[in-house]
Write an enzyme that holds these catalytic residues in place. Structure first.
Site, PDB file in Angstrom:
ATOM      1  N   ARG A   4      15.666 -22.268  58.275  1.00  0.00           N
ATOM      2  CA  ARG A   4      17.030 -21.782  58.052  1.00  0.00           C
ATOM      3  C   ARG A   4      17.775 -21.601  59.364  1.00  0.00           C
ATOM      4  NH1 ARG A   4      16.906 -15.491  57.736  1.00  0.00           N
ATOM      5  NH2 ARG A   4      15.059 -15.379  59.014  1.00  0.00           N
ATOM      6  N   CYS A   6      30.565 -22.801  56.576  1.00  0.00           N
ATOM      7  CA  CYS A   6      29.709 -21.723  56.056  1.00  0.00           C
ATOM      8  C   CYS A   6      29.318 -22.027  54.611  1.00  0.00           C
ATOM      9  CB  CYS A   6      30.476 -20.404  56.155  1.00  0.00           C
ATOM     10  SG  CYS A   6      29.715 -19.076  55.228  1.00  0.00           S
ATOM     11  N   SER A  24      21.176 -13.412  59.518  1.00  0.00           N
ATOM     12  CA  SER A  24      21.271 -14.666  60.253  1.00  0.00           C
ATOM     13  C   SER A  24      22.533 -15.443  59.872  1.00  0.00           C
ATOM     14  CB  SER A  24      20.024 -15.518  60.038  1.00  0.00           C
ATOM     15  OG  SER A  24      19.714 -15.592  58.682  1.00  0.00           O
ATOM     16  N   HIS A  74      26.682 -10.744  52.671  1.00  0.00           N
ATOM     17  CA  HIS A  74      25.806 -11.036  51.531  1.00  0.00           C
ATOM     18  C   HIS A  74      24.679 -10.017  51.477  1.00  0.00           C
ATOM     19  CE1 HIS A  74      23.717 -12.956  54.924  1.00  0.00           C
ATOM     20  NE2 HIS A  74      22.601 -12.878  54.218  1.00  0.00           N
TER      21      HIS A  74
HETATM   22 ZN   LIG Z   1      31.718 -17.946  54.870  1.00  0.00          ZN
END
Ligand SMILES: [Zn+2]
Ligand SMILES: [Zn+2]
Ligand SMILES: [Zn+2]
Length: 353
Positions: A39, A50, A179, A184
């Protein structure tokens, strides 16, 4: 070869899927998840694109839950909160194997090494379609829908027999382990409560057996009487500086009345919890200039709806100090900020006094 795993087995079958590994001396388990390393490389490539921003849904796995605009369809860009399977899971459910819990691992895994599949689910809750990095800056409605989606996912996993515990958490800032900067939270569903939460459940049960009361209810009553570590409160929830805080400004939020599971809490408490959490996080944001932090939701285990010995709570863990050699060596934290001072300071900022 008996129970001992041969050297050639590791050489011939390098680890690809997540695995539980046990320290034969302490019995402490780790998850070895080589896919997680990928990742970092992929995220740095995608910095300009993104994967969590609306419009980039094709960069993620399909959604498993979302709050989205009426008449929109799954995986289009008209969503407000979106829950997806993690592309680089720390645990994974394989359809061909039973869901192991570490304690079911064969003896040789515990004593001689090797591993067994780390089974479960790993999801990401994307907190809004815009590229906003700060949870506290979400609108009241969006903030509410994020916590509502935590609740929905917890309810979902109550229906899955193989899942015994769901850990919801959030990493804000690279120092706290984030990261990707787009706000989120994450969810890892496992066959049983691990480590620290297992300890809380066990000690709550011991206290209940001795006193016939919930340890958190008793503790909360004492703290409210004393008053010196109360950060903020509303009708049904209280935010407290933990007495033995591991981290400076560590703050716990919990309901005044006894509920073991966030997902089965009354509507009124749930709404008060959302309002108080946003207030306290905003207070921390202003008082400590947007500190890195982890959020840890400790809700009761799956397979039951009401546990008299466990009381759900959210732990807010600002990461103003890093664990050093002593912490790693002993598991004991050294915290330079007395919780009473932390409470007084945060209380002043939050109440505007
Ligand atoms: Zn974003
Ligand atoms: Zn309680
Ligand atoms: Zn806890």
């Amino acid at each position: 070869m008996g129970d001992i795993v041969s050297k050639s087995e590791f050489v011939l079958n390098p680890v690809t899927a997540p695995e539980y590994r046990c320290d034969p001396i302490t019995g402490i388990w780790s998850i070895i998840a080589p896919e997680r390393a990928k990742r970092l490389a992929i995220e740095s490539e995608n910095r300009s694109r993104c994967p969590f921003c609306a419009g980039n849904e094709s960069l993620t796995l399909p959604e498993v839950f979302a709050f989205r605009a009426e008449k929109s369809i799954a995986n289009d860009s008209n969503w407000r909160v979106r829950v997806i399977d993690n592309l680089y899971p720390a645990v994974r459910l394989s359809s061909t194997e039973v869901c192991y819990q570490p304690n079911d691992c064969p003896d040789h895994v515990r004593t001689f090494g090797g591993g067994c599949p780390a089974q479960g689910f790993h999801e990401v809750i994307i907190e809004g379609p815009e590229h906003e990095r700060s949870f506290v800056k979400l609108s009241k409605n969006l903030f509410r829908e994020v916590i509502l989606s935590w609740k929905q996912r917890l309810l979902f996993y109550h229906e899955k027999k193989e899942i015994g515990y769901v850990q919801i958490f959030k990493n804000h800032g690279p120092e706290a382990g984030a990261s990707l900067e787009h706000s989120h939270s994450q969810l890892i569903a496992l066959s049983d409560p691990p480590g620290f939460i297992a300890e809380e459940i066990r000690s709550g049960k011991d206290y209940y057996q001795q006193h016939d009361r919930c340890t958190w209810c008793d503790w909360l009553k004492k703290e409210l009487d004393l008053g010196i570590r109360i950060v903020a409160q509303n009708h049904s929830c209280v935010a407290i500086s933990a007495n033995a805080a591991r981290w400076p400004f560590e703050t716990w939020i919990l309901p005044r009345t006894h509920f073991s599971h966030l997902e089965f809490t009354s509507e009124e408490i749930f709404e008060d919890f959302i309002a108080l959490t946003q207030n306290v996080l905003l207070g921390l944001h202003h008082a400590l200039l947007d500190p890195p932090y982890n959020l840890v939701l400790h809700s009761g285990p799956m397979r039951c709806k009401n546990l008299p010995s466990f009381h759900w709570h959210l732990e807010i863990l600002p990461r103003l100090t890093q664990p050093g050699g002593f912490e790693w060596a002993t598991g004991r934290h050294i915290n330079p900020v007395p919780p009473e001072q932390a409470a007084k300071f945060l209380h002043r900022v939050i109440s505007g006094e």
